[in-house]
Design a protein around this motif. Structure first.
Motif, mmCIF file in Angstrom:
data_model
loop_
_atom_site.group_PDB
_atom_site.id
_atom_site.type_symbol
_atom_site.label_atom_id
_atom_site.label_comp_id
_atom_site.label_asym_id
_atom_site.label_seq_id
_atom_site.Cartn_x
_atom_site.Cartn_y
_atom_site.Cartn_z
ATOM 1 N N PHE A 237 0.828 -1.205 0.000
ATOM 2 C CA PHE A 237 0.000 0.000 0.000
ATOM 3 C C PHE A 237 0.862 1.255 0.000
ATOM 4 C CE2 PHE A 237 0.750 0.330 4.574
ATOM 5 C CZ PHE A 237 0.684 1.691 4.795
ATOM 6 N N LEU A 359 9.101 1.643 12.451
ATOM 7 C CA LEU A 359 8.725 0.275 12.801
ATOM 8 C C LEU A 359 9.038 -0.746 11.701
ATOM 9 C CD1 LEU A 359 7.358 -0.777 15.373
ATOM 10 C CD2 LEU A 359 5.148 -0.508 14.260
ATOM 11 N N GLY A 363 9.876 -4.556 12.578
ATOM 12 C CA GLY A 363 8.852 -5.549 12.260
ATOM 13 C C GLY A 363 9.360 -6.599 11.297
ATOM 14 N N GLN A 366 11.690 -8.912 13.221
ATOM 15 C CA GLN A 366 10.914 -9.738 14.153
ATOM 16 C C GLN A 366 10.269 -10.906 13.415
ATOM 17 O OE1 GLN A 366 8.132 -7.454 16.441
ATOM 18 N NE2 GLN A 366 7.010 -9.254 17.109
ATOM 19 N N ARG A 367 9.724 -10.615 12.227
ATOM 20 C CA ARG A 367 9.056 -11.687 11.480
ATOM 21 C C ARG A 367 10.077 -12.710 10.989
ATOM 22 N NH1 ARG A 367 4.333 -10.997 7.058
ATOM 23 N NH2 ARG A 367 3.094 -10.944 8.921
ATOM 24 N N GLU B 213 -2.810 1.625 6.899
ATOM 25 C CA GLU B 213 -1.783 1.949 7.887
ATOM 26 C C GLU B 213 -2.039 1.201 9.201
ATOM 27 O OE1 GLU B 213 -3.348 4.169 6.013
ATOM 28 O OE2 GLU B 213 -1.839 5.427 5.028
ATOM 29 N N VAL B 214 -3.315 1.016 9.541
ATOM 30 C CA VAL B 214 -3.661 0.448 10.848
ATOM 31 C C VAL B 214 -3.165 -0.991 10.972
ATOM 32 C CG1 VAL B 214 -5.586 -0.235 12.344
ATOM 33 C CG2 VAL B 214 -5.640 1.972 11.171
ATOM 34 N N ARG B 216 -1.114 -2.525 9.064
ATOM 35 C CA ARG B 216 0.338 -2.585 8.856
ATOM 36 C C ARG B 216 1.063 -2.309 10.184
ATOM 37 N NH1 ARG B 216 2.080 -4.730 4.731
ATOM 38 N NH2 ARG B 216 2.691 -3.262 3.135
ATOM 39 N N ILE B 217 0.660 -1.245 10.865
ATOM 40 C CA ILE B 217 1.324 -0.915 12.130
ATOM 41 C C ILE B 217 1.121 -2.052 13.139
ATOM 42 C CG2 ILE B 217 1.218 0.628 14.149
ATOM 43 C CD1 ILE B 217 0.641 2.944 12.141
ATOM 44 N N THR B 219 0.609 -5.192 12.590
ATOM 45 C CA THR B 219 1.383 -6.381 12.214
ATOM 46 C C THR B 219 2.874 -6.145 12.456
ATOM 47 O OG1 THR B 219 -0.266 -6.716 10.510
ATOM 48 C CG2 THR B 219 1.632 -8.123 10.431
ATOM 49 N N LEU B 220 3.331 -4.943 12.152
ATOM 50 C CA LEU B 220 4.732 -4.624 12.431
ATOM 51 C C LEU B 220 5.016 -4.684 13.930
ATOM 52 C CD1 LEU B 220 5.295 -1.630 9.954
ATOM 53 C CD2 LEU B 220 6.372 -3.888 9.824
ATOM 54 N N LYS B 221 3.974 -4.438 14.727
ATOM 55 C CA LYS B 221 4.131 -4.541 16.181
ATOM 56 C C LYS B 221 3.969 -5.986 16.660
ATOM 57 C CE LYS B 221 2.781 -1.313 19.062
ATOM 58 N NZ LYS B 221 1.916 -0.385 19.835
ATOM 59 N N GLY B 222 3.726 -6.892 15.737
ATOM 60 C CA GLY B 222 3.698 -8.310 16.102
ATOM 61 C C GLY B 222 2.323 -8.953 16.142
ATOM 62 N N ASN B 252 -0.717 -8.386 4.787
ATOM 63 C CA ASN B 252 0.072 -8.492 6.007
ATOM 64 C C ASN B 252 0.287 -9.929 6.471
ATOM 65 O OD1 ASN B 252 0.627 -5.610 7.009
ATOM 66 N ND2 ASN B 252 -1.540 -5.556 6.436
ATOM 67 N N VAL B 254 -1.694 -12.270 7.987
ATOM 68 C CA VAL B 254 -2.162 -12.524 9.354
ATOM 69 C C VAL B 254 -3.578 -13.115 9.262
ATOM 70 C CG1 VAL B 254 -0.800 -10.772 10.551
ATOM 71 C CG2 VAL B 254 -2.965 -10.115 9.482
ATOM 72 N N PHE B 321 6.936 -9.026 3.955
ATOM 73 C CA PHE B 321 7.738 -8.024 4.673
ATOM 74 C C PHE B 321 9.210 -8.040 4.228
ATOM 75 C CE2 PHE B 321 5.097 -7.267 8.792
ATOM 76 C CZ PHE B 321 3.976 -7.019 8.017
#
Lengths: 371, 343
Positions: A237, A359, A363, A366-367, B213-214, B216-217, B219-222, B252, B254, B321
């Motif tokens: 995106f 991040l 991220g 981490q993955r 963005e939501v 993504r953030i 998922t980047l946070k785990g 993402n 997930v 990623f």
């Protein structure tokens, strides 16, 4: 590289081979091939305003069948691109878009490539080079010749038809010596107004030795403000968000999906990106089979659901995912601007400031560590 | 996968089923791959409730219905049950119809007006009810969202309740559409990820699902499971749903649980087809859908297993990623957002 050179040297030394490539890619071959063709300059571009954005534009997405050009490379390639461009221009297209890898058929400049690659390009290169050469090095060898034929063909056609052309892409040696997947944007004078390097690569491309680009081009043209990233860039995106935030109204995606056609998987590219960033989209797909690799996809013109008649996000789309087609339609910029005004994006900048871009690397690591 | 994040059910050769709440799935996976256990690792089982909101119903009957829906989910083995957006608001409007709470200008003011007298107690009652359900069934529950006063407006907030009946955390909606702003909603400015034995959970509430963005953030946070309590006015559009949670899950890699409100609430009729998502590669017919409500206008309960082993395989085949272009993002984020709209 040594083994590859030895192989080639058996028939022709590397030096001679480069000379052969240079000879085969003479611009005069392309010019001669196109000289006898009927190419009436289109007046469609003249209908666009000199300044400011147009109310709407007519675009052609070329669904091009890829196949190695085995003989008389420059002439046959130029004639193929001519035929497709002509079909688009005759339908009033002001912008003609070709798919990703539109330059790859010129890999046929390597004698016997098809036989060599029957077991896969990667293993063929390993076999002949003893594992020292990457696929990107083979394209590097071809790069000067491919570039000459490719640039001459598209430039000549853009100028002769007086039309904007986004060429798709070719694997070429970049200005810094790195090998990249590069797309071209030609104006109706035949000049290159921008090159776009693919920004997000397939893991296979990374393995083959290609490098991602670093810049996303967003161009002001008489067609409107346009970005033209490549294929995988539409999986992220971020590409479209950056383009939109930099003022792009139209995002063009030349694509080449080398997999079986599965509807829902195809929905993971340009379609959601157009929706979430409120832009108009063009996808031009490669189809066919190139050195044993199948390509599928349905080219089309896209926009926010609310602007499309059947509310599915498509203004028009190719009838098949495997045949050569030229898909022509209009993109209405006035309607897009009205839609944006009625449905403004409300970003949460404070939230993004906390996490983006910091991040991403965390991220990503981490993955990698946990999967 | 996080070493302590996951658990599920294990089944031994003789068919004994055990809940592995004290043993992470990652640990089991390692043992399984190393041949140290013959136990098959099954799934984290989650339930999605598609709630039909009715204009007239006694508060008691409403809670009875919620009880039935939760029990239905637990019969199917759900370890996490997700209710849709505004479930608590629906309870408030049924309990206090005289407050005349409708979406639109005046909603936030109305909620703020009744909050000290009976809004807060009604909401606590609602939360206590769900805490009781969570304890009874030993499940995690997300009881949808509630509109609670803040500053000059209201926030749309979701809650995560543990099987012990405690509130683990809350998440406010972070993006608002024009109608929500018009109703006096105020957005939150942060996103939380909650580590649980089921996996790391994050929330995308209502409009958040349409801002990539939501997720993504998160998922980047785990986050590994995205919970989306949703309420979208009718008419239902399949493609609008695809451009929301469906695509978030795909880009993402997930799992997602989108629980939709249907029926009438606050003067608006809602429709939506609740769905439990995974990547295309993990789902029958390549659809990206593990389970889905039968229709967009009716009540429904359904469950699905979230197979973290398959997810790991999918990511290992191609980790989206791994191909981030971080230098590009660094060049433009976040300052481009500040400059929006572009001139």
């Amino acid at each position: 590289m040594k083994v590859l050179v030895e192989k080639i040297s058996q028939a022709l030394s590397l030096w001679l081979f480069k000379g052969f490539l240079w000879f085969q890619s003479r611009p005069s071959i392309v010019k001669q091939a196109l000289a006898g063709k009927h190419m009436t300059p289109s007046s469609a571009v003249d209908e666009l305003p000199e300044s400011g954005r147009p109310a709407k534009i007519r675009v052609a997405a070329v669904q091009m069948k890829l196949g190695l050009v085995k003989d008389d490379h420059a002439r046959i390639y130029a004639e193929t691109i001519y035929r497709l461009t002509k079909e688009a221009v005759e339908q009033g297209a002001q912008l003609v878009v070709f798919p990703e890898d539109s330059g790859v058929p010129l890999s046929g400049l390597i004698p016997g490539l098809e036989d060599l690659a029957s077991s896969g390009l990667d293993s063929a290169v390993k076999e002949v080079s003893g594992g020292e050469t990457k696929v990107a090095d083979v394209f590097r060898l071809l790069s000067p010749a491919v570039k000459r034929i490719y640039e001459t063909t598209f430039s000549t056609l853009a100028r002769s038809f007086r039309v904007y052309i986004i060429s798709g892409s070719a694997y070429l040696e970049d200005d810094d010596g790195k090998m990249r997947n590069i797309g071209y944007f030609f104006d109706p004078d035949g000049s290159i107004i921008a090159k776009q390097r693919k920004l997000h690569l397939l893991p296979l491309e990374t393995k083959w030795g290609f490098e991602p680009g670093r810049e996303l081009e967003v161009l002001d043209t008489r067609l409107g403000r346009i970005a033209f990233p490549i294929c995988m860039d539409a999986t992220y995106f971020e590409t479209f968000r950056i383009a939109r935030l930099r003022g792009a109204d139209i995002v063009v995606i030349p694509a080449a999906n080398n997999e079986e056609y599965l509807f829902w998987r195809t929905m993971r590219g340009i379609w959601p990106r157009v929706q979430e960033s409120q832009v108009l989209g063009v996808s031009a797909h490669a189809v066919g089979n190139l050195i044993g690799i199948p390509f599928t996809g349905r080219s089309g013109l896209l926009g926010p659901l609310e602007l499309t008649q059947s509310e599915d996000g498509y203004f028009t789309q190719a009838d098949t995912f495997y045949e050569e087609e030229v898909v022509v339609g209009d993109l209405n910029l006035d309607a897009l601007y009205q839609f944006r005004e009625e449905n403004p994006l409300n970003f949460n900048v404070r939230l993004y400031e906390k996490y983006l871009p910091g991040l991403y690397e965390k991220g990503q690591k981490q993955r990698t560590q946990t999967v | 996968m996080s070493a302590q994040a996951l658990s599920g059910i294990t089944i031994t050769k003789n068919g004994t089923i055990t809940f592995a709440n004290t043993c992470s799935t990652s640990d089991l996976l390692i043992e399984y791959l190393q041949g140290e256990t013959t136990e098959a690792i099954l799934l984290t089982r989650v339930a999605c409730i598609q709630l039909l909101s009715r204009r007239r119903e006694s508060p008691g009957d409403f809670l009875l219905r919620l009880t039935y829906l939760a029990e239905h989910a637990t019969y199917d083995g759900a370890q996490l049950i997700v209710f849709p957006a505004y479930t608590a608001f629906a309870y408030l409007t049924l309990a206090y119809p005289e407050a005349q709470l409708y979406f639109g200008p005046g909603l936030a003011q109305g909620i703020r007006r009744i909050w000290p007298s009976y809004g807060a107690s009604n909401f606590n009652e609602f939360l206590d009810f769900f805490k009781g359900l969570a304890r009874k069934h030993r499940t995690y529950i997300v009881p949808g969202t509630m509109l609670t006063p803040t500053g000059n407006g209201v926030t749309n907030t979701s809650y995560l309740i543990s099987p012990a009946g405690t509130t683990i955390g809350t998440q406010q909606q972070t993006h608002l559409n024009r109608d929500e702003r018009g109703s006096g909603f105020v957005n939150g400015d942060d996103l939380q990820v909650f580590a649980t034995p089921l996996g790391n959970l994050g929330f995308a509430i209502c409009e958040d699902a349409w801002y990539p963005e939501v997720v993504r953030i998160l998922t980047l946070k785990g986050a590994q499971i995205i919970i989306a309590p949703i309420a979208v006015p009718k008419p239902y559009s399949k493609w609008h749903q695809v451009r929301g949670m469906w695509q978030n899950i795909q880009q993402n890699q997930v799992f997602g649980i989108e629980s939709c409100l249907t029926g009438f609430l606050g003067g608006v009729e809602f429709e939506g087809r609740s769905t439990i998502y995974a990547t295309c590669e993990m789902t029958p017919g390549d659809t990206g859908v593990l389970a889905q409500a039968k229709a967009a206008h009716m009540e429904d309960v359904f469950t699905a297993g979230l197979d973290f082993i398959k997810l790991g395989e999918t990511i290992r085949r191609f980790d989206i990623f791994s191909q981030f272009n971080v230098p590009l993002y660094k060049q433009w984020f976040p300052h481009l957002y500040r400059e929006y709209p572009p001139h």
